[in-house]
Design a protein around this motif. Sequence first.
Motif, PDB file in Angstrom:
ATOM      1  N   THR A   1       0.848  -1.192   0.000  1.00  0.00           N
ATOM      2  CA  THR A   1       0.000   0.000   0.000  1.00  0.00           C
ATOM      3  C   THR A   1       0.884   1.242   0.000  1.00  0.00           C
ATOM      4  OG1 THR A   1      -1.798  -1.134   1.176  1.00  0.00           O
ATOM      5  CG2 THR A   1      -1.768   1.271   1.287  1.00  0.00           C
ATOM      6  N   VAL A   2       0.538   2.211  -0.834  1.00  0.00           N
ATOM      7  CA  VAL A   2       1.303   3.457  -0.887  1.00  0.00           C
ATOM      8  C   VAL A   2       0.408   4.628  -0.488  1.00  0.00           C
ATOM      9  CG1 VAL A   2       2.879   2.625  -2.660  1.00  0.00           C
ATOM     10  CG2 VAL A   2       0.802   3.833  -3.341  1.00  0.00           C
ATOM     11  N   VAL A   3       1.027   5.648   0.058  1.00  0.00           N
ATOM     12  CA  VAL A   3       0.317   6.879   0.398  1.00  0.00           C
ATOM     13  C   VAL A   3       0.391   7.818  -0.798  1.00  0.00           C
ATOM     14  CG1 VAL A   3       0.294   8.918   1.872  1.00  0.00           C
ATOM     15  CG2 VAL A   3       0.686   6.653   2.871  1.00  0.00           C
ATOM     16  N   SER A   4      -0.774   8.205  -1.308  1.00  0.00           N
ATOM     17  CA  SER A   4      -0.821   9.116  -2.457  1.00  0.00           C
ATOM     18  C   SER A   4      -0.639  10.568  -2.034  1.00  0.00           C
ATOM     19  CB  SER A   4      -2.157   8.979  -3.188  1.00  0.00           C
ATOM     20  OG  SER A   4      -2.317   7.678  -3.695  1.00  0.00           O
ATOM     21  N   ARG A   5      -1.318  10.942  -0.933  1.00  0.00           N
ATOM     22  CA  ARG A   5      -1.182  12.325  -0.474  1.00  0.00           C
ATOM     23  C   ARG A   5      -1.749  12.469   0.922  1.00  0.00           C
ATOM     24  NH1 ARG A   5      -5.665  15.766  -0.800  1.00  0.00           N
ATOM     25  NH2 ARG A   5      -7.556  14.818  -1.666  1.00  0.00           N
ATOM     26  N   PRO A   6      -1.260  13.441   1.675  1.00  0.00           N
ATOM     27  CA  PRO A   6      -1.871  13.765   2.959  1.00  0.00           C
ATOM     28  C   PRO A   6      -3.097  14.650   2.745  1.00  0.00           C
ATOM     29  CG  PRO A   6       0.023  15.166   2.597  1.00  0.00           C
ATOM     30  CD  PRO A   6      -0.045  14.242   1.414  1.00  0.00           C
ATOM     31  N   VAL A   7      -4.024  14.617   3.691  1.00  0.00           N
ATOM     32  CA  VAL A   7      -5.220  15.465   3.649  1.00  0.00           C
ATOM     33  C   VAL A   7      -5.199  16.367   4.881  1.00  0.00           C
ATOM     34  CG1 VAL A   7      -7.730  15.514   3.700  1.00  0.00           C
ATOM     35  CG2 VAL A   7      -6.550  13.757   2.363  1.00  0.00           C
ATOM     36  N   LEU A   8      -5.340  17.673   4.638  1.00  0.00           N
ATOM     37  CA  LEU A   8      -5.270  18.641   5.729  1.00  0.00           C
ATOM     38  C   LEU A   8      -6.570  19.410   5.878  1.00  0.00           C
ATOM     39  CD1 LEU A   8      -2.191  18.834   4.148  1.00  0.00           C
ATOM     40  CD2 LEU A   8      -1.805  20.077   6.285  1.00  0.00           C
TER      41      LEU A   8
ATOM     42  N   LYS B   1      -4.195  -2.632  -4.288  1.00  0.00           N
ATOM     43  CA  LYS B   1      -4.976  -3.439  -5.226  1.00  0.00           C
ATOM     44  C   LYS B   1      -6.480  -3.231  -5.069  1.00  0.00           C
ATOM     45  CE  LYS B   1      -1.732  -5.855  -7.370  1.00  0.00           C
ATOM     46  NZ  LYS B   1      -1.523  -5.810  -8.832  1.00  0.00           N
ATOM     47  N   GLY B   2      -6.886  -2.788  -3.872  1.00  0.00           N
ATOM     48  CA  GLY B   2      -8.300  -2.527  -3.632  1.00  0.00           C
ATOM     49  C   GLY B   2      -8.760  -1.178  -4.123  1.00  0.00           C
ATOM     50  N   GLY B   3      -7.840  -0.378  -4.651  1.00  0.00           N
ATOM     51  CA  GLY B   3      -8.190   0.944  -5.157  1.00  0.00           C
ATOM     52  C   GLY B   3      -7.699   2.055  -4.255  1.00  0.00           C
ATOM     53  N   ARG B   4      -8.392   3.161  -4.315  1.00  0.00           N
ATOM     54  CA  ARG B   4      -7.996   4.384  -3.613  1.00  0.00           C
ATOM     55  C   ARG B   4      -8.954   4.614  -2.449  1.00  0.00           C
ATOM     56  NH1 ARG B   4      -4.890   8.875  -5.521  1.00  0.00           N
ATOM     57  NH2 ARG B   4      -5.633  10.938  -4.837  1.00  0.00           N
TER      58      ARG B   4
END
Length: 459
Positions: free
Chosen positions: A128-135, A148-151
């Motif tokens: 699993t990779v982190v696409s972006r932080p949410v602030l 593999k399960g999506g976003r």
Amino acid sequence: MRMIREPARDIPVLIDADIVVVGGGTTGPIAAVAAARRGKKVVLIERFGSLGGNLTLGLNTKPSGALVGGLPLELWTLARSEGAAGADYFAGTKTGKVKIASPCDPEIMKMLLTRLCADAGVEILFETVVSRPVLDGDTLRGVVIENKGGRSFIEAKVVIDCSADGDVAAGAGAPFVMGSGEAGEDLKAQPVGMYFTMSDVDVVALARWARQTDDVPAQAIPEKDADLDYGLWLTGFNKTIRAYRAETGIDLPRENITLKTANGLMYVNATRVIGVDVFSATAFSAAVVECYRQIVEYARFLVATVPGFERAKIAQIAPVLGVRETRHIVGEYTLTESDVRGDKSFPDSIAADVSAFDVHDVKGADVDFQGLRPYELPYGCMVPLGVEQLLVAGRCISADHAAHGRSRNVPACMATGQAAGIAAAIAIEGNTSVRHVPIERVQGALREIGMPLHADELR
């Protein structure tokens, strides 16, 4: 550069956690276990299919310093009980001897790290990779992930960035410096490399030769042959490399190499590629290709020139590039070279560290490897400027290029991970921010698990 527009879309909230730890390498599992043992709901996100990062997948295996207490020492004690690590040893350097925890078996270590996390109740998301932080304003609310399960989105009260490169912190807008950060300097970061192992090495013959030669100035060689499996460490071979280059004309770019034993194999640290922008996919990939070329040549060099390697062959190659230095997140305090030489004590210290000073020159000169007196790691190095509810731990903490030569090593990375996990949990317990967490409570919790906090406790 041409652009395309990615349409906006709604994504599901996968998990509502107390603490999200990003990166399951050397630092992240320690942070996750430290927080989970205080009863917090912790999610650990790892981009590969196993834990340990450079320590295991990268075949580094050796802490480059002693593990002096807390979870790091607990982990190595567990490894020793499983026959997956040896006794501490003293390695000679130009400034005196440095105590080093023995290498570990990287395959067993993967399982031990996973077991510690599972027993503590940590939820691990592999591959699993982190696409972006949410602030929300300047406060971190969580991270968007992909697998593999999506976003999807994981919400958290605190995020701990153990990505090694400060990916979450940089993505959230925290200031950072790349490598040395010196104006006008093209080659700013320590070079990259790739470990490999060799089998069928006669370690008794190698040890006998190493004791007699003047070409291995830094070494640790056990007196008993039975202890060679986890206890042999050799750095040097400079004269032998120069002679081989002159005779063959083959490009061996590194001035010296390091050999060490673990679990019946010889681990070779020899490859080097300078000036690599690891955030460029093409440059990163080219460095991998160059490392493969060098591995073939260094293996041939060892077989041709070093006693004990006559019948040796390549056994395995690390599936990941070993990256020593990228971003230094700018925190409330920036650790300096003077600090890591033991010149300062910090009231907010979260660990005393005795890692070696280990700097690979950015332009490819010889390695500066020294044993120095203990120093302290202040909490302020882990608190980024400009972003709330975020801590950084591992080699991306706030440190200058020279200080990074100590703080990037395994013992310091584990120590900052441990402190980050405990601080995040205590901040949640007290309904306060990690920036303003009572440092006395954090230090008290660290002392309870046997972690020395000040340099004078280790002298």
